[in-house]
Design a protein around this motif. Structure first.
Motif, PDB file in Angstrom:
ATOM      1  N   THR A 117      -1.875  42.595 -12.465  1.00  0.00           N
ATOM      2  CA  THR A 117      -1.936  42.023 -10.991  1.00  0.00           C
ATOM      3  C   THR A 117      -0.232  42.336 -10.745  1.00  0.00           C
ATOM      4  N   SER A 120       1.933  43.915  -4.416  1.00  0.00           N
ATOM      5  CA  SER A 120       1.845  45.264  -3.667  1.00  0.00           C
ATOM      6  C   SER A 120       3.104  45.695  -3.175  1.00  0.00           C
ATOM      7  N   GLU A 139      -7.307  44.450  -4.032  1.00  0.00           N
ATOM      8  CA  GLU A 139      -6.160  43.662  -3.635  1.00  0.00           C
ATOM      9  C   GLU A 139      -6.426  42.235  -2.744  1.00  0.00           C
ATOM     10  N   LEU A 140      -5.726  41.397  -3.352  1.00  0.00           N
ATOM     11  CA  LEU A 140      -5.647  39.923  -2.945  1.00  0.00           C
ATOM     12  C   LEU A 140      -4.900  39.953  -1.709  1.00  0.00           C
ATOM     13  N   PRO A 141      -4.903  39.915  -0.600  1.00  0.00           N
ATOM     14  CA  PRO A 141      -3.998  40.003   0.656  1.00  0.00           C
ATOM     15  C   PRO A 141      -3.490  38.684   0.984  1.00  0.00           C
ATOM     16  N   ASP A 142      -2.126  38.628   0.953  1.00  0.00           N
ATOM     17  CA  ASP A 142      -1.268  37.393   1.415  1.00  0.00           C
ATOM     18  C   ASP A 142      -1.579  36.183   0.519  1.00  0.00           C
ATOM     19  N   VAL A 143      -1.844  36.455  -0.694  1.00  0.00           N
ATOM     20  CA  VAL A 143      -2.316  35.227  -1.579  1.00  0.00           C
ATOM     21  C   VAL A 143      -1.003  34.272  -2.065  1.00  0.00           C
ATOM     22  N   GLU A 145       2.994  33.007  -1.396  1.00  0.00           N
ATOM     23  CA  GLU A 145       3.935  32.459  -0.537  1.00  0.00           C
ATOM     24  C   GLU A 145       5.231  32.195  -1.046  1.00  0.00           C
ATOM     25  N   ARG A 150       4.768  35.862   2.953  1.00  0.00           N
ATOM     26  CA  ARG A 150       3.372  36.092   2.254  1.00  0.00           C
ATOM     27  C   ARG A 150       3.407  37.389   1.617  1.00  0.00           C
ATOM     28  N   SER A 152       0.946  40.089  -0.930  1.00  0.00           N
ATOM     29  CA  SER A 152      -0.189  40.659  -1.519  1.00  0.00           C
ATOM     30  C   SER A 152      -0.003  40.816  -2.844  1.00  0.00           C
ATOM     31  N   ALA A 154      -1.820  43.428  -5.839  1.00  0.00           N
ATOM     32  CA  ALA A 154      -2.815  44.404  -6.198  1.00  0.00           C
ATOM     33  C   ALA A 154      -3.361  44.248  -7.548  1.00  0.00           C
TER      34      ALA A 154
END
Length: 165
Positions: A117, A120, A139-143, A145, A150, A152, A154
């Motif tokens: 993981t 990105s 991909e886990l977008p904007d997970v 902060e 934010r 992401s 990959a």
């Protein structure tokens, strides 16, 4: 490369902490203590080790095999790799050597699937894993902060060859 020993934990944590400020490698936002990483270190076994790369007697980097999805039994052939390189050794092939060694060891420890993981925006790590045959599985977008921004993540994977139904 060799299996990490208790005496290596101080260097392992120092390397980890050197990446925190960059917001490129770890989702920790503050450095961690050696004491706080002891249980993590102790949880690694012969089948899910932490390995260190030594250069001239110095720990130049480390790689860990992490149980996938909480270590549930059905996922025993899958592991997540984490690679960290001391800033003094970055760009010198240490990460590539560690990743190559980690892939080579995987079948010996009963692993068929390797995951990573990666933020990105961490193009250097993405390129490293792609060079060794890892492909983007998702991909886990904007997970994440950090600092009000934010990020992401990959998900990269490499299947070392398994029997499928």
């Amino acid at each position: 490369m060799r299996r990490a020993r208790q005496a290596d934990l101080v260097a392992i944590v120092a390397i980890y902490n050197s990446t925190v400020h960059s917001r490129m490698v770890t989702a920790d936002t503050e450095p961690v203590s050696v004491a706080s990483r002891q249980a993590w270190f102790d949880s690694h076994t012969d089948s899910r080790p932490v390995l260190v790369e030594e250069r001239d007697g110095v720990i130049a980097g480390w790689v860990s095999y992490e149980p996938f999805y909480g270590g549930r039994p059905a996922y025993h052939r899958t592991t997540e790799l984490s690679i960290y390189v001391d800033e003094r050794y970055r760009g010198q092939g240490v990460g590539a050597h560690m990743l190559h060694s980690a892939i080579a060891l995987a079948p010996e420890i009963g692993v068929d699937n390797l995951l990573a993981t990666i933020f990105s925006h961490n193009t250097a790590s993405l390129r490293l894993f792609e060079r060794f045959g890892f492909v983007r599985w998702g991909e886990l977008p904007d997970v994440a902060e950090m600092d009000g921004m934010r990020f992401s993540v990959a998900i990269y994977g490499l299947s070392l060859g398994t029997k499928r139904l």
